[in-house]
Design a protein around this motif. Structure first.
Motif, PDB file in Angstrom:
ATOM      1  N   HIS A  52     -20.799  10.411 -24.692  1.00 19.24           N
ATOM      2  CA  HIS A  52     -20.754  11.865 -24.788  1.00 19.24           C
ATOM      3  C   HIS A  52     -20.880  12.340 -26.233  1.00 19.24           C
ATOM      4  O   HIS A  52     -21.782  13.090 -26.572  1.00 19.24           O
ATOM      5  CB  HIS A  52     -19.469  12.382 -24.134  1.00 19.24           C
ATOM      6  N   PHE A  53     -19.960  11.910 -27.097  1.00 17.98           N
ATOM      7  CA  PHE A  53     -20.012  12.295 -28.512  1.00 17.98           C
ATOM      8  C   PHE A  53     -19.918  11.096 -29.442  1.00 17.98           C
ATOM      9  O   PHE A  53     -19.606  11.240 -30.612  1.00 17.98           O
ATOM     10  CB  PHE A  53     -18.881  13.258 -28.862  1.00 17.98           C
ATOM     11  N   SER A  54     -20.138   9.886 -28.909  1.00 16.98           N
ATOM     12  CA  SER A  54     -20.036   8.651 -29.691  1.00 16.98           C
ATOM     13  C   SER A  54     -18.654   8.468 -30.312  1.00 16.98           C
ATOM     14  O   SER A  54     -18.522   7.906 -31.396  1.00 16.98           O
ATOM     15  CB  SER A  54     -21.117   8.586 -30.771  1.00 16.98           C
ATOM     16  N   LEU A  55     -17.622   8.938 -29.616  1.00 16.82           N
ATOM     17  CA  LEU A  55     -16.244   8.743 -30.054  1.00 16.82           C
ATOM     18  C   LEU A  55     -15.673   7.490 -29.416  1.00 16.82           C
ATOM     19  O   LEU A  55     -16.103   7.076 -28.334  1.00 16.82           O
ATOM     20  CB  LEU A  55     -15.371   9.937 -29.640  1.00 16.82           C
ATOM     21  N   ARG A  56     -14.658   6.904 -30.065  1.00 17.71           N
ATOM     22  CA  ARG A  56     -13.937   5.790 -29.448  1.00 17.71           C
ATOM     23  C   ARG A  56     -13.293   6.281 -28.154  1.00 17.71           C
ATOM     24  O   ARG A  56     -12.916   7.444 -28.045  1.00 17.71           O
ATOM     25  CB  ARG A  56     -12.866   5.260 -30.392  1.00 17.71           C
ATOM     26  N   MET A  57     -13.151   5.384 -27.191  1.00 14.05           N
ATOM     27  CA  MET A  57     -12.607   5.758 -25.886  1.00 14.05           C
ATOM     28  C   MET A  57     -11.092   5.639 -25.797  1.00 14.05           C
ATOM     29  O   MET A  57     -10.491   6.116 -24.844  1.00 14.05           O
ATOM     30  CB  MET A  57     -13.266   4.923 -24.788  1.00 14.05           C
ATOM     31  N   ASP A  58     -10.450   5.022 -26.780  1.00 15.19           N
ATOM     32  CA  ASP A  58      -8.999   4.880 -26.736  1.00 15.19           C
ATOM     33  C   ASP A  58      -8.312   6.101 -27.331  1.00 15.19           C
ATOM     34  O   ASP A  58      -8.757   6.662 -28.320  1.00 15.19           O
ATOM     35  CB  ASP A  58      -8.525   3.600 -27.405  1.00 15.19           C
ATOM     36  N   HIS A  59      -7.197   6.530 -26.692  1.00 18.57           N
ATOM     37  CA  HIS A  59      -6.480   7.705 -27.213  1.00 18.57           C
ATOM     38  C   HIS A  59      -5.578   7.329 -28.369  1.00 18.57           C
ATOM     39  O   HIS A  59      -5.223   8.165 -29.179  1.00 18.57           O
ATOM     40  CB  HIS A  59      -5.712   8.438 -26.105  1.00 18.57           C
ATOM     41  N   ILE A  64      -6.564   1.673 -23.826  1.00 16.80           N
ATOM     42  CA  ILE A  64      -7.621   2.233 -22.978  1.00 16.80           C
ATOM     43  C   ILE A  64      -7.035   2.570 -21.611  1.00 16.80           C
ATOM     44  O   ILE A  64      -6.337   1.756 -21.007  1.00 16.80           O
ATOM     45  CB  ILE A  64      -8.771   1.225 -22.791  1.00 16.80           C
ATOM     46  N   ASN A  65      -7.340   3.749 -21.115  1.00 19.07           N
ATOM     47  CA  ASN A  65      -6.884   4.147 -19.784  1.00 19.07           C
ATOM     48  C   ASN A  65      -7.851   3.646 -18.718  1.00 19.07           C
ATOM     49  O   ASN A  65      -9.069   3.697 -18.893  1.00 19.07           O
ATOM     50  CB  ASN A  65      -6.799   5.670 -19.681  1.00 19.07           C
ATOM     51  N   THR A  66      -7.283   3.171 -17.614  1.00 13.82           N
ATOM     52  CA  THR A  66      -8.077   2.824 -16.440  1.00 13.82           C
ATOM     53  C   THR A  66      -7.489   3.583 -15.258  1.00 13.82           C
ATOM     54  O   THR A  66      -6.345   4.035 -15.301  1.00 13.82           O
ATOM     55  CB  THR A  66      -8.061   1.311 -16.144  1.00 13.82           C
ATOM     56  N   TYR A  67      -8.266   3.724 -14.204  1.00 15.74           N
ATOM     57  CA  TYR A  67      -7.811   4.438 -13.022  1.00 15.74           C
ATOM     58  C   TYR A  67      -8.027   3.557 -11.803  1.00 15.74           C
ATOM     59  O   TYR A  67      -9.168   3.172 -11.511  1.00 15.74           O
ATOM     60  CB  TYR A  67      -8.560   5.766 -12.885  1.00 15.74           C
ATOM     61  N   ALA A  75     -10.549   8.860 -23.325  1.00 13.96           N
ATOM     62  CA  ALA A  75      -9.364   9.656 -23.648  1.00 13.96           C
ATOM     63  C   ALA A  75      -9.697  11.068 -24.120  1.00 13.96           C
ATOM     64  O   ALA A  75      -8.851  11.951 -24.083  1.00 13.96           O
ATOM     65  CB  ALA A  75      -8.548   8.949 -24.731  1.00 13.96           C
ATOM     66  N   HIS A  76     -10.914  11.317 -24.536  1.00  9.58           N
ATOM     67  CA  HIS A  76     -11.241  12.612 -25.135  1.00  9.58           C
ATOM     68  C   HIS A  76     -11.676  13.671 -24.127  1.00  9.58           C
ATOM     69  O   HIS A  76     -11.293  14.828 -24.261  1.00  9.58           O
ATOM     70  CB  HIS A  76     -12.300  12.432 -26.226  1.00  9.58           C
ATOM     71  N   HIS A  77     -12.489  13.293 -23.151  1.00  9.15           N
ATOM     72  CA  HIS A  77     -12.975  14.281 -22.185  1.00  9.15           C
ATOM     73  C   HIS A  77     -12.859  13.799 -20.746  1.00  9.15           C
ATOM     74  O   HIS A  77     -13.490  14.347 -19.856  1.00  9.15           O
ATOM     75  CB  HIS A  77     -14.432  14.663 -22.495  1.00  9.15           C
ATOM     76  N   SER A  78     -12.091  12.718 -20.523  1.00 13.11           N
ATOM     77  CA  SER A  78     -11.798  12.172 -19.190  1.00 13.11           C
ATOM     78  C   SER A  78     -13.034  11.718 -18.415  1.00 13.11           C
ATOM     79  O   SER A  78     -13.014  11.688 -17.191  1.00 13.11           O
ATOM     80  CB  SER A  78     -10.994  13.175 -18.368  1.00 13.11           C
ATOM     81  N   ALA A  79     -14.091  11.341 -19.096  1.00  9.90           N
ATOM     82  CA  ALA A  79     -15.248  10.766 -18.406  1.00  9.90           C
ATOM     83  C   ALA A  79     -14.825   9.442 -17.780  1.00  9.90           C
ATOM     84  O   ALA A  79     -14.044   8.691 -18.361  1.00  9.90           O
ATOM     85  CB  ALA A  79     -16.398  10.541 -19.393  1.00  9.90           C
ATOM     86  N   LEU A  80     -15.325   9.152 -16.569  1.00  5.88           N
ATOM     87  CA  LEU A  80     -14.976   7.936 -15.841  1.00  5.88           C
ATOM     88  C   LEU A  80     -16.179   7.002 -15.775  1.00  5.88           C
ATOM     89  O   LEU A  80     -17.276   7.416 -15.399  1.00  5.88           O
ATOM     90  CB  LEU A  80     -14.513   8.284 -14.422  1.00  5.88           C
ATOM     91  N   PHE A  81     -15.967   5.727 -16.114  1.00  5.58           N
ATOM     92  CA  PHE A  81     -17.018   4.722 -16.159  1.00  5.58           C
ATOM     93  C   PHE A  81     -16.657   3.537 -15.272  1.00  5.58           C
ATOM     94  O   PHE A  81     -15.545   3.018 -15.367  1.00  5.58           O
ATOM     95  CB  PHE A  81     -17.218   4.207 -17.594  1.00  5.58           C
ATOM     96  N   ARG A  82     -17.603   3.101 -14.430  1.00  5.66           N
ATOM     97  CA  ARG A  82     -17.359   1.933 -13.578  1.00  5.66           C
ATOM     98  C   ARG A  82     -17.209   0.676 -14.430  1.00  5.66           C
ATOM     99  O   ARG A  82     -17.924   0.502 -15.418  1.00  5.66           O
ATOM    100  CB  ARG A  82     -18.512   1.733 -12.589  1.00  5.66           C
ATOM    101  N   PHE A  83     -16.304  -0.205 -14.010  1.00  2.00           N
ATOM    102  CA  PHE A  83     -16.122  -1.487 -14.700  1.00  2.00           C
ATOM    103  C   PHE A  83     -17.408  -2.299 -14.720  1.00  2.00           C
ATOM    104  O   PHE A  83     -17.810  -2.832 -15.739  1.00  2.00           O
ATOM    105  CB  PHE A  83     -15.059  -2.339 -13.986  1.00  2.00           C
ATOM    106  N   GLU A  84     -18.037  -2.449 -13.542  1.00  2.00           N
ATOM    107  CA  GLU A  84     -19.098  -3.439 -13.369  1.00  2.00           C
ATOM    108  C   GLU A  84     -20.412  -3.128 -14.074  1.00  2.00           C
ATOM    109  O   GLU A  84     -21.203  -4.033 -14.331  1.00  2.00           O
ATOM    110  CB  GLU A  84     -19.364  -3.721 -11.886  1.00  2.00           C
TER     111      GLU A  84
END
Length: 126
Positions: A52-59, A64-67, A75-84
């Protein structure tokens, strides 16, 4: 890179099943933060950079948050990415993908298998 020259990233049990961690990987560009995600004996690696903005994903550094053990959450805009495959399924960068880093599980350890990230790379463990 042969098995004898692979770089050890961490022990498999460093990554909770369904969870993620951040490690520094010696890529061609220098030590680079990489997110490792795990499901069972499978591990995938991605550059720690949201498309999204080339920011690190950890808050906070290394966390790192997983769901539900299925997706990473930026952590910045709550975008969700598949593991696989690192594909964004929800959020401001839906349809984009994380940059994969090739890793392999060998025994009880996770190794970097190449020093250059390549699209759509994941390898199964034993």
């Amino acid at each position: 890179m042969t098995m004898s020259t692979q770089h050890l990233l961490c022990a498999l049990d460093t990554i909770a099943d369904g969870g993620a961690c951040v490690v520094d990987a010696p890529l061609a560009s220098g030590d680079t933060p990489v997110v490792l995600v795990r499901r069972g004996v499978r591990v995938w690696g991605y550059l720690n950079r949201c498309p999204h903005f080339s920011l690190r994903m950890d808050h906070r550094a290394g966390h790192i948050n997983t769901y539900k053990g299925q997706v990473l959450m930026c952590a910045h805009h709550s975008a969700l990415f598949r593991f696989e495959d690192g594909h964004c399924i929800e959020g401001p960068c839906a349809g984009a993908t994380l940059t994969p880093v090739p890793v392999r599980v060998v025994g009880d350890a996770v190794h970097l298998t190449d020093q250059e990230p390549r699209p759509n790379t994941s390898l199964e463990g034993p």
